[in-house]
Design a protein around this motif. Structure first.
Motif, PDB file in Angstrom:
ATOM      1  N   LYS A 278     104.571   5.237  53.182  1.00  0.00           N
ATOM      2  CA  LYS A 278     104.709   4.523  51.908  1.00  0.00           C
ATOM      3  C   LYS A 278     103.488   3.655  51.628  1.00  0.00           C
ATOM      4  O   LYS A 278     102.984   3.614  50.489  1.00  0.00           O
ATOM      5  CB  LYS A 278     105.970   3.659  51.931  1.00  0.00           C
ATOM      6  CG  LYS A 278     107.274   4.433  51.983  1.00  0.00           C
ATOM      7  CD  LYS A 278     108.459   3.474  52.104  1.00  0.00           C
ATOM      8  CE  LYS A 278     109.765   4.201  52.306  1.00  0.00           C
ATOM      9  NZ  LYS A 278     110.901   3.266  52.514  1.00  0.00           N
TER      10      LYS A 278
ATOM     11  N   ASN B 267     110.024  -1.471  47.596  1.00  0.00           N
ATOM     12  CA  ASN B 267     108.948  -1.720  46.646  1.00  0.00           C
ATOM     13  C   ASN B 267     107.658  -1.880  47.427  1.00  0.00           C
ATOM     14  O   ASN B 267     107.509  -2.841  48.199  1.00  0.00           O
ATOM     15  CB  ASN B 267     109.247  -2.979  45.828  1.00  0.00           C
ATOM     16  CG  ASN B 267     108.169  -3.264  44.805  1.00  0.00           C
ATOM     17  OD1 ASN B 267     107.471  -2.349  44.359  1.00  0.00           O
ATOM     18  ND2 ASN B 267     108.015  -4.516  44.431  1.00  0.00           N
TER      19      ASN B 267
ATOM     20  N   PRO C 114     103.744  -2.082  46.772  1.00  0.00           N
ATOM     21  CA  PRO C 114     102.491  -2.088  46.002  1.00  0.00           C
ATOM     22  C   PRO C 114     101.309  -1.720  46.888  1.00  0.00           C
ATOM     23  O   PRO C 114     101.388  -1.774  48.119  1.00  0.00           O
ATOM     24  CB  PRO C 114     102.389  -3.540  45.520  1.00  0.00           C
ATOM     25  CG  PRO C 114     103.154  -4.333  46.538  1.00  0.00           C
ATOM     26  CD  PRO C 114     104.266  -3.436  47.005  1.00  0.00           C
TER      27      PRO C 114
ATOM     28  N   SER D  60     107.189   8.162  46.425  1.00  0.00           N
ATOM     29  CA  SER D  60     106.130   7.162  46.376  1.00  0.00           C
ATOM     30  C   SER D  60     105.471   7.162  45.007  1.00  0.00           C
ATOM     31  O   SER D  60     105.588   8.121  44.228  1.00  0.00           O
ATOM     32  CB  SER D  60     105.078   7.454  47.453  1.00  0.00           C
ATOM     33  OG  SER D  60     105.593   7.237  48.744  1.00  0.00           O
TER      34      SER D  60
ATOM     35  N   PRO E 166     105.560   5.151  39.084  1.00  0.00           N
ATOM     36  CA  PRO E 166     105.790   4.150  40.137  1.00  0.00           C
ATOM     37  C   PRO E 166     106.680   4.701  41.235  1.00  0.00           C
ATOM     38  O   PRO E 166     107.288   5.768  41.093  1.00  0.00           O
ATOM     39  CB  PRO E 166     106.490   3.018  39.384  1.00  0.00           C
ATOM     40  CG  PRO E 166     107.226   3.715  38.277  1.00  0.00           C
ATOM     41  CD  PRO E 166     106.322   4.871  37.857  1.00  0.00           C
TER      42      PRO E 166
ATOM     43  N   ALA F 139     112.879   3.396  42.505  1.00  0.00           N
ATOM     44  CA  ALA F 139     113.480   2.071  42.680  1.00  0.00           C
ATOM     45  C   ALA F 139     114.283   1.961  43.966  1.00  0.00           C
ATOM     46  O   ALA F 139     114.408   0.867  44.533  1.00  0.00           O
ATOM     47  CB  ALA F 139     114.369   1.756  41.474  1.00  0.00           C
TER      48      ALA F 139
ATOM     49  N   GLY G  54     113.463   3.316  46.758  1.00  0.00           N
ATOM     50  CA  GLY G  54     112.599   3.547  47.910  1.00  0.00           C
ATOM     51  C   GLY G  54     112.311   4.999  48.184  1.00  0.00           C
ATOM     52  O   GLY G  54     111.612   5.333  49.138  1.00  0.00           O
TER      53      GLY G  54
END
Length: 586
Positions: free
Chosen positions: A337, A381, A383, A512, A519, A522, A524
């Motif tokens: 991830k 989440n 980033p 991912s 994105p 949500a 995962g």
């Protein structure tokens, strides 16, 4: 009935052949002798290994179709080198596995040249049409680039890649290397089990395009396992390339036919898009994993994601957990991830948006990123990191020759049959790599004229003490970096042999963030696991917040590899059981 002395010999485990005079049936049949438990098991502790590692002294070819591997072996036996054999194998794969690869797609190579004792990288990916801009999609009210049809096209780089590679390292004429493929396409070839399944799955998407339907569904349906398929139009196209070289493709009748079709069906290709195409020699990049130097190509491909994952996993004692252990799998998935978040943020055509490759691969960045992994909980989440804070449906083939030149080559159309479109009478489909551009004007991978899209296909090589040790790859889109890492962990941490490392059950994470701007899911994302992963491991992963499903066999890529045993002067070859492939040596 055998006499009692013979029974005593059988009881001692000896093989005895007995000739009996014909007797009238029925005969009283003796019960089978009991076998000692495990007497026919493979040596070692590799319960998932499907076949033996292939061992040879002089040369080796490993790829996803036996006919293609056989062609490569013929090239090696006739005096050709690894570069020659790789081109011949790739050309044959474009015939016998046309949904996975072909001259309508792109190509990447990592090559070890034994004469110079150096690795070379070739990026033979094509660029977007010069007339295609993001404004076109706004005018068409499209929020993303379609995954099929002419709007997904980019210039195919394969043929120029062959010739660029051959001119630098090859020793045989292109016409000679293409001859077996021309014959197979013209006379026909039998379709094996896995490829028949791939072909069948393309029936619905090919049918709307008359040329695609004519070429690949000549009787209205895909060929079945054991049927003989013919591709005479592809044979003619190969013949033009054999006679006139790459100019036939980029400056001659093949380009003219593609552009004619493009103009008639809403595409944006021009003749100059083909005439201006060039391949590029690039420097491979590496990281050291437990004493092994693992080499990938830099962006616009995703190879450095595998290196980033290895850097993260290097901080854990994976050997203590072992294959399939939930502690290992959890950390692998979390490392994936993190690497893919960086992939979505930074990977693009370096001619437009250079990625901070050195910083992304630095040990200091890996140490800081590893602190983001919660050993008890799956991240939902993720980033991208900030490396600036640090200072300091595809085919794969592997060939090693008698001089120990090593070729790691991967070539693809992206989706099965690429864009689904055969443009006119050329006999092959064009790739849909353009669908991997982003339409976000702020994204590094945004669509721009004459730009190379983000790429999923990645060849790999591993050296040890400055010498080639492993030439390998794994097919399958986003699975490829995940597959590279799992193969290497199986070999290096878990001590599996070359075949077992590929046959062992895998996991795959999807969801991912993507280089097209989507994105992370949500929840995962989803973890798909093969049947060899235990129910207990699945329960532990689920308890930590992973969404786990048991997935189909086609979701986990396709591995080929050659291990160079320099100490004994031997080559080891493997091709996994998920494909129709073969490892052949002499």
């Amino acid at each position: 009935m055998p006499s009692s002395p013979i029974r005593r010999l059988l009881g001692r485990g000896l093989l005895v052949t007995v000739s009996l005079l014909p007797l009238p049936l029925p005969l009283p049949l003796p019960l089978p002798l009991p076998l000692q438990a495990g007497s026919y098991d493979r040596p070692g502790d590799n319960p998932h290994q499907s076949r033996s590692v292939v061992v040879a002294r002089h040369g080796m070819v490993c790829t996803s179709h036996p006919l293609a591997a056989d062609v490569g072996l013929d090239v090696l036996k006739s005096g050709g080198n690894a570069a020659d054999a790789a081109i011949a194998v790739n050309a044959m794969l474009g015939v016998v596995e046309p949904m996975s690869c072909g001259i309508g797609g792109d190509l990447f190579v990592i090559y070890w040249d034994n004469k110079t004792q150096k690795l070379y990288g070739l990026n033979a990916s094509g660029r977007s049409p010069g007339n295609l801009t993001r404004e076109v999609f706004r005018q068409k009210s499209l929020a993303q680039i379609p995954e099929s049809g002419p709007l997904s096209w980019s210039v195919p780089g394969c043929v120029d890649g062959w010739e660029t590679f051959r001119q630098r390292f090859g020793s045989q004429p292109l016409a000679q290397l293409l001859a077996p493929s021309i014959k197979a396409a013209d006379e026909g070839f039998p379709v094996p089990e896995v490829i028949a399944g791939y072909w069948k799955s393309g029936e619905k998407s090919l049918a709307p395009w008359p040329d695609s339907r004519r070429v690949f569904l000549p009787h209205g349906t895909a060929p079945r396992e054991g049927d003989v398929a013919r591709l005479p139009e592809l044979a003619a196209t190969y013949g033009l390339i054999a006679k006139h070289g790459p100019d036939a493709f980029y400056k001659g009748p093949i380009a003219a036919e593609i552009v004619r079709f493009s103009e008639a069906h809403g595409g944006y290709f021009s003749l100059s898009d083909f005439a201006d195409h060039t391949s590029e020699w690039v420097e491979p990049v590496s990281t050291n994993y437990r004493g092994y130097d693992v080499w990938e190509l830099p962006p616009n491909g995703q190879g450095i994601a595998a290196l980033q994952m290895l850097n993260l996993l290097q901080g854990y004692d994976l050997k203590a957990w072992g294959p399939g252990h939930p502690e290992y799998l959890h950390r692998f998935l979390e490392a994936k991830k993190l690497a893919f978040a960086d992939r979505a943020r930074f990977y693009a055509d370096p001619a437009f948006s250079p990625a901070p490759v050195k910083e992304l691969l630095s040990p200091a960045y890996a140490d800081r990123q590893r602190m983001r992994i919660d050993p008890a909980r799956a991240a939902l989440n993720v980033p991208a990191g900030d490396p600036k804070l640090v200072h300091g449906d595809t085919i794969y083939l592997s060939v090693v020759d008698k001089d120990r030149n090593c070729c790691s080559m991967i070539q693809s159309l992206y989706y099965g049959f690429g864009s689904q479109v055969v443009p006119g009478n050329v006999g092959f489909p064009l790739q849909n790599r353009g669908a991997l551009f982003s339409l976000d004007e702020n994204h590094p991978n945004r669509l721009e004229p004459k730009k190379r899209p983000f790429h999923t296909i990645i060849p790999a090589m591993v050296t040890r003490n400055g010498k080639p040790w492993l030439c390998f790859g794994v097919m399958g889109g986003d699975m490829q970096p995940q597959g590279h890492v799992q193969i290497l962990v199986n070999l290096i941490d878990f001590g599996m042999n070359l075949q077992a490392a590929g046959d062992a059950p895998r996991v795959r994470h999807s969801g991912s963030a993507t280089p097209t701007g989507e994105p992370m899911a949500a929840d995962g994302g989803t973890v798909y696991v093969e049947s060899g992963i235990t129910d207990e491991a699945v329960r532990v992963l689920q308890s930590r917040g992973h969404q786990v499903q048991r997935g189909s066999a086609g979701s986990y890529g396709g591995y080929q590899g050659i291990l160079i045993d320099s100490a004994r002067g031997m080559l080891q070859g493997a091709t996994e059981s998920r494909k129709d492939g073969a490892a052949l040596g002499y």
